[in-house]
Scaffold this motif. Structure first.
Motif, PDB file in Angstrom:
ATOM      1  N   LEU A 155       0.841  -1.193   0.000  1.00 64.47           N
ATOM      2  CA  LEU A 155       0.000   0.000   0.000  1.00 64.47           C
ATOM      3  C   LEU A 155       0.878   1.245   0.000  1.00 64.47           C
ATOM      4  CD1 LEU A 155      -2.727   1.471   0.278  1.00 64.47           C
ATOM      5  CD2 LEU A 155      -2.572   1.083   2.762  1.00 64.47           C
ATOM      6  N   VAL A 156       0.784   2.047  -1.061  1.00 68.01           N
ATOM      7  CA  VAL A 156       1.621   3.240  -1.208  1.00 68.01           C
ATOM      8  C   VAL A 156       0.720   4.469  -1.165  1.00 68.01           C
ATOM      9  CG1 VAL A 156       3.294   4.447  -2.650  1.00 68.01           C
ATOM     10  CG2 VAL A 156       3.236   1.940  -2.644  1.00 68.01           C
ATOM     11  N   VAL A 157       0.954   5.346  -0.200  1.00 62.41           N
ATOM     12  CA  VAL A 157       0.164   6.572  -0.056  1.00 62.41           C
ATOM     13  C   VAL A 157       0.808   7.652  -0.911  1.00 62.41           C
ATOM     14  CG1 VAL A 157      -0.815   8.226   1.561  1.00 62.41           C
ATOM     15  CG2 VAL A 157      -0.439   5.855   2.280  1.00 62.41           C
ATOM     16  N   THR A 158       0.047   8.164  -1.875  1.00 61.48           N
ATOM     17  CA  THR A 158       0.612   8.992  -2.939  1.00 61.48           C
ATOM     18  C   THR A 158      -0.078  10.350  -3.019  1.00 61.48           C
ATOM     19  OG1 THR A 158       1.036   6.972  -4.202  1.00 61.48           O
ATOM     20  CG2 THR A 158       1.109   9.054  -5.409  1.00 61.48           C
ATOM     21  N   PRO A 159       0.668  11.448  -2.895  1.00 63.58           N
ATOM     22  CA  PRO A 159       0.077  12.771  -3.142  1.00 63.58           C
ATOM     23  C   PRO A 159      -0.321  12.898  -4.616  1.00 63.58           C
ATOM     24  CG  PRO A 159       2.202  12.936  -2.009  1.00 63.58           C
ATOM     25  CD  PRO A 159       2.073  11.534  -2.487  1.00 63.58           C
ATOM     26  N   ALA A 160      -1.425  13.562  -4.881  1.00 56.83           N
ATOM     27  CA  ALA A 160      -1.930  13.666  -6.250  1.00 56.83           C
ATOM     28  C   ALA A 160      -0.920  14.303  -7.190  1.00 56.83           C
ATOM     29  CB  ALA A 160      -3.238  14.454  -6.256  1.00 56.83           C
ATOM     30  N   THR A 161      -0.145  15.264  -6.690  1.00 54.68           N
ATOM     31  CA  THR A 161       0.796  15.961  -7.570  1.00 54.68           C
ATOM     32  C   THR A 161       1.993  15.094  -7.957  1.00 54.68           C
ATOM     33  OG1 THR A 161       1.969  16.915  -5.668  1.00 54.68           O
ATOM     34  CG2 THR A 161       0.194  18.231  -6.647  1.00 54.68           C
ATOM     35  N   GLN A 162       2.137  13.921  -7.320  1.00 53.34           N
ATOM     36  CA  GLN A 162       3.254  13.035  -7.651  1.00 53.34           C
ATOM     37  C   GLN A 162       2.801  11.732  -8.312  1.00 53.34           C
ATOM     38  OE1 GLN A 162       6.082  12.619  -4.364  1.00 53.34           O
ATOM     39  NE2 GLN A 162       5.305  14.505  -3.468  1.00 53.34           N
ATOM     40  N   ALA A 163       1.542  11.682  -8.735  1.00 52.91           N
ATOM     41  CA  ALA A 163       0.995  10.438  -9.279  1.00 52.91           C
ATOM     42  C   ALA A 163       1.322  10.235 -10.751  1.00 52.91           C
ATOM     43  CB  ALA A 163      -0.525  10.413  -9.084  1.00 52.91           C
ATOM     44  N   LYS A 164       1.685  11.286 -11.457  1.00 52.55           N
ATOM     45  CA  LYS A 164       1.927  11.149 -12.898  1.00 52.55           C
ATOM     46  C   LYS A 164       3.057  10.147 -13.167  1.00 52.55           C
ATOM     47  CE  LYS A 164       1.574  14.670 -15.631  1.00 52.55           C
ATOM     48  NZ  LYS A 164       1.823  15.935 -16.376  1.00 52.55           N
ATOM     49  N   GLY A 165       2.816   9.263 -14.135  1.00 49.70           N
ATOM     50  CA  GLY A 165       3.820   8.275 -14.503  1.00 49.70           C
ATOM     51  C   GLY A 165       3.770   7.000 -13.692  1.00 49.70           C
ATOM     52  N   LEU A 166       3.005   6.989 -12.595  1.00 51.19           N
ATOM     53  CA  LEU A 166       2.913   5.798 -11.757  1.00 51.19           C
ATOM     54  C   LEU A 166       1.745   4.922 -12.204  1.00 51.19           C
ATOM     55  CD1 LEU A 166       3.416   7.364  -8.214  1.00 51.19           C
ATOM     56  CD2 LEU A 166       5.155   6.461  -9.775  1.00 51.19           C
ATOM     57  N   GLU A 167       1.785   3.668 -11.835  1.00 48.24           N
ATOM     58  CA  GLU A 167       0.643   2.786 -12.035  1.00 48.24           C
ATOM     59  C   GLU A 167       0.598   1.771 -10.914  1.00 48.24           C
ATOM     60  OE1 GLU A 167       2.062  -0.711 -15.029  1.00 48.24           O
ATOM     61  OE2 GLU A 167       1.565   1.198 -15.987  1.00 48.24           O
ATOM     62  N   PHE A 168      -0.625   1.394 -10.547  1.00 48.04           N
ATOM     63  CA  PHE A 168      -0.853   0.417  -9.488  1.00 48.04           C
ATOM     64  C   PHE A 168      -1.910  -0.572  -9.969  1.00 48.04           C
ATOM     65  CE2 PHE A 168       0.242   4.465  -7.523  1.00 48.04           C
ATOM     66  CZ  PHE A 168       1.238   4.127  -6.621  1.00 48.04           C
ATOM     67  N   ASP A 169      -1.852  -1.789  -9.449  1.00 49.58           N
ATOM     68  CA  ASP A 169      -2.899  -2.751  -9.781  1.00 49.58           C
ATOM     69  C   ASP A 169      -4.264  -2.234  -9.330  1.00 49.58           C
ATOM     70  OD1 ASP A 169      -1.329  -5.008 -10.914  1.00 49.58           O
ATOM     71  OD2 ASP A 169      -0.379  -4.949  -8.950  1.00 49.58           O
ATOM     72  N   GLN A 170      -4.295  -1.699  -8.119  1.00 52.13           N
ATOM     73  CA  GLN A 170      -5.536  -1.133  -7.584  1.00 52.13           C
ATOM     74  C   GLN A 170      -5.261   0.293  -7.110  1.00 52.13           C
ATOM     75  OE1 GLN A 170      -7.988  -3.886  -5.095  1.00 52.13           O
ATOM     76  NE2 GLN A 170      -6.118  -5.099  -5.026  1.00 52.13           N
ATOM     77  N   VAL A 171      -6.214   1.170  -7.353  1.00 51.71           N
ATOM     78  CA  VAL A 171      -6.069   2.558  -6.915  1.00 51.71           C
ATOM     79  C   VAL A 171      -7.305   2.962  -6.122  1.00 51.71           C
ATOM     80  CG1 VAL A 171      -6.028   4.973  -7.679  1.00 51.71           C
ATOM     81  CG2 VAL A 171      -4.516   3.299  -8.758  1.00 51.71           C
ATOM     82  N   ILE A 172      -7.075   3.643  -5.009  1.00 55.17           N
ATOM     83  CA  ILE A 172      -8.147   4.233  -4.205  1.00 55.17           C
ATOM     84  C   ILE A 172      -7.956   5.745  -4.252  1.00 55.17           C
ATOM     85  CG2 ILE A 172      -9.205   4.381  -1.919  1.00 55.17           C
ATOM     86  CD1 ILE A 172      -7.827   1.606  -1.357  1.00 55.17           C
ATOM     87  N   VAL A 173      -8.915   6.441  -4.816  1.00 55.19           N
ATOM     88  CA  VAL A 173      -8.839   7.902  -4.930  1.00 55.19           C
ATOM     89  C   VAL A 173      -9.761   8.511  -3.878  1.00 55.19           C
ATOM     90  CG1 VAL A 173      -9.334   9.903  -6.390  1.00 55.19           C
ATOM     91  CG2 VAL A 173      -8.272   7.854  -7.377  1.00 55.19           C
ATOM     92  N   VAL A 174      -9.208   9.414  -3.087  1.00 58.73           N
ATOM     93  CA  VAL A 174      -9.956  10.036  -1.998  1.00 58.73           C
ATOM     94  C   VAL A 174     -10.341  11.462  -2.383  1.00 58.73           C
ATOM     95  CG1 VAL A 174      -9.929  10.655   0.446  1.00 58.73           C
ATOM     96  CG2 VAL A 174      -8.639   8.652  -0.352  1.00 58.73           C
ATOM     97  N   GLU A 175     -11.616  11.743  -2.371  1.00 61.36           N
ATOM     98  CA  GLU A 175     -12.187  13.078  -2.554  1.00 61.36           C
ATOM     99  C   GLU A 175     -11.714  13.766  -3.845  1.00 61.36           C
ATOM    100  OE1 GLU A 175     -15.122  14.268  -1.689  1.00 61.36           O
ATOM    101  OE2 GLU A 175     -14.573  13.976   0.396  1.00 61.36           O
ATOM    102  N   PRO A 176     -12.231  13.343  -4.992  1.00 60.78           N
ATOM    103  CA  PRO A 176     -11.836  13.964  -6.266  1.00 60.78           C
ATOM    104  C   PRO A 176     -12.006  15.482  -6.284  1.00 60.78           C
ATOM    105  CG  PRO A 176     -13.075  11.970  -6.676  1.00 60.78           C
ATOM    106  CD  PRO A 176     -13.166  12.215  -5.197  1.00 60.78           C
ATOM    107  N   ALA A 177     -13.052  15.996  -5.641  1.00 59.60           N
ATOM    108  CA  ALA A 177     -13.260  17.449  -5.654  1.00 59.60           C
ATOM    109  C   ALA A 177     -12.109  18.184  -4.979  1.00 59.60           C
ATOM    110  CB  ALA A 177     -14.585  17.793  -4.976  1.00 59.60           C
ATOM    111  N   ALA A 178     -11.538  17.590  -3.940  1.00 59.68           N
ATOM    112  CA  ALA A 178     -10.404  18.215  -3.257  1.00 59.68           C
ATOM    113  C   ALA A 178      -9.164  18.196  -4.144  1.00 59.68           C
ATOM    114  CB  ALA A 178     -10.123  17.498  -1.940  1.00 59.68           C
ATOM    115  N   ILE A 179      -8.968  17.122  -4.889  1.00 62.06           N
ATOM    116  CA  ILE A 179      -7.829  17.049  -5.808  1.00 62.06           C
ATOM    117  C   ILE A 179      -7.973  18.101  -6.904  1.00 62.06           C
ATOM    118  CG2 ILE A 179      -6.700  15.595  -7.544  1.00 62.06           C
ATOM    119  CD1 ILE A 179      -7.465  13.172  -5.811  1.00 62.06           C
ATOM    120  N   ALA A 180      -9.175  18.203  -7.467  1.00 65.85           N
ATOM    121  CA  ALA A 180      -9.406  19.171  -8.537  1.00 65.85           C
ATOM    122  C   ALA A 180      -9.287  20.607  -8.044  1.00 65.85           C
ATOM    123  CB  ALA A 180     -10.788  18.941  -9.151  1.00 65.85           C
ATOM    124  N   GLY A 181      -9.648  20.839  -6.789  1.00 64.15           N
ATOM    125  CA  GLY A 181      -9.633  22.199  -6.263  1.00 64.15           C
ATOM    126  C   GLY A 181      -8.309  22.646  -5.685  1.00 64.15           C
TER     127      GLY A 181
END
Length: 233
Positions: free
Chosen positions: A167-193
């Motif tokens: 389980l890797v806890v990833t800040p949204a601004t560092q997710a580019k280029g990464l891939e995981f078998d499973q992804v859990i995204v928390v609060e899309p509105a907060a990421i977009a804002g």
């Protein structure tokens, strides 16, 4: 002749500034270039909105353009969901298609208590196989790390690398280029804002969200207490 490299391969070109494009262009002034990128994933403040502008700065305005719209990594159910953002972030791009269909690979959950929902989703993901990426707005990451530690769930922050835990806890601004078998995204509105933008300009944040939503290879779980961004509703 003018000194020049014979050929330049330029990846992630959508994030380059006009000055960076010109610096590269000077190095292949009489040579050729292969330019790769995805306008929808341009997340720098100076990211271009179209290829014609970038190619002009590169000094290759007459370049032949080929659209690579067939996907192999992300299941169709997930890429179709993320592509709902394209009319806003990249209106000239047609939605990509995936050769893989995986019914049940997209799980949208409206939750009352985000922390409780995150713990439950992480436990479910870890009961399966493969890597798990927990991705949230940067400001939310410290609280998530504390919540996982409090219940004894084995995890690692992205800053520590990928060793020692699935389980890797990833800040949204560092997710580019990464891939995981499973992804859990928390609060899309907060990421977009969370992205800096001019008043009324939500494109930078939505592009960041598009990147986050396309990191899953097998399964995507989206947890939200707030309303989803309208395009995803």
């Amino acid at each position: 002749r003018t000194p020049s490299l014979g050929h330049v391969v330029l990846d992630e070109a959508q994030d380059l500034s006009p000055m960076e494009c010109r610096a590269v262009g000077r190095r292949c002034e009489t040579g050729s270039a292969t330019v790769l990128g995805d306008i929808a994933q341009g997340t720098t403040p100076w990211a271009v909105g179209d290829w014609a502008t970038l190619l002009r700065h590169l000094g290759k305005p007459e370049a032949e353009r080929s659209v690579l719209d067939r996907g192999y990594r992300v299941p169709r159910q997930i890429i179709d969901f993320a592509s709902r953002l394209l009319p806003s972030i990249a209106p000239d791009l047609a939605p990509p298609s995936s050769v893989r269909s995986a019914p049940g690979s997209l799980d949208l959950r409206r939750v009352a208590d985000t922390d409780t929902a995150v713990i439950a989703a992480c436990r479910e993901a870890l009961a399966g196989e493969g890597s798990v990426g927990l991705i949230a707005a940067d400001a939310a990451v410290p609280a998530l790390l504390s919540a996982l530690a409090a219940v004894g769930l084995d995890h690692v922050p992205l800053s520590d690398g990928f060793t020692g835990a699935r389980l890797v806890v990833t800040p949204a601004t560092q997710a580019k280029g990464l891939e995981f078998d499973q992804v859990i995204v928390v609060e899309p509105a907060a990421i977009a804002g969370a992205e800096p933008a001019a008043p009324g300009d939500d494109i930078p944040g939505l592009r960041r969200l598009y990147v986050v939503l396309t990191r899953a290879v097998s399964h995507l779980t989206v947890l939200h207490a707030r309303d989803l961004p309208p395009l995803l509703g």
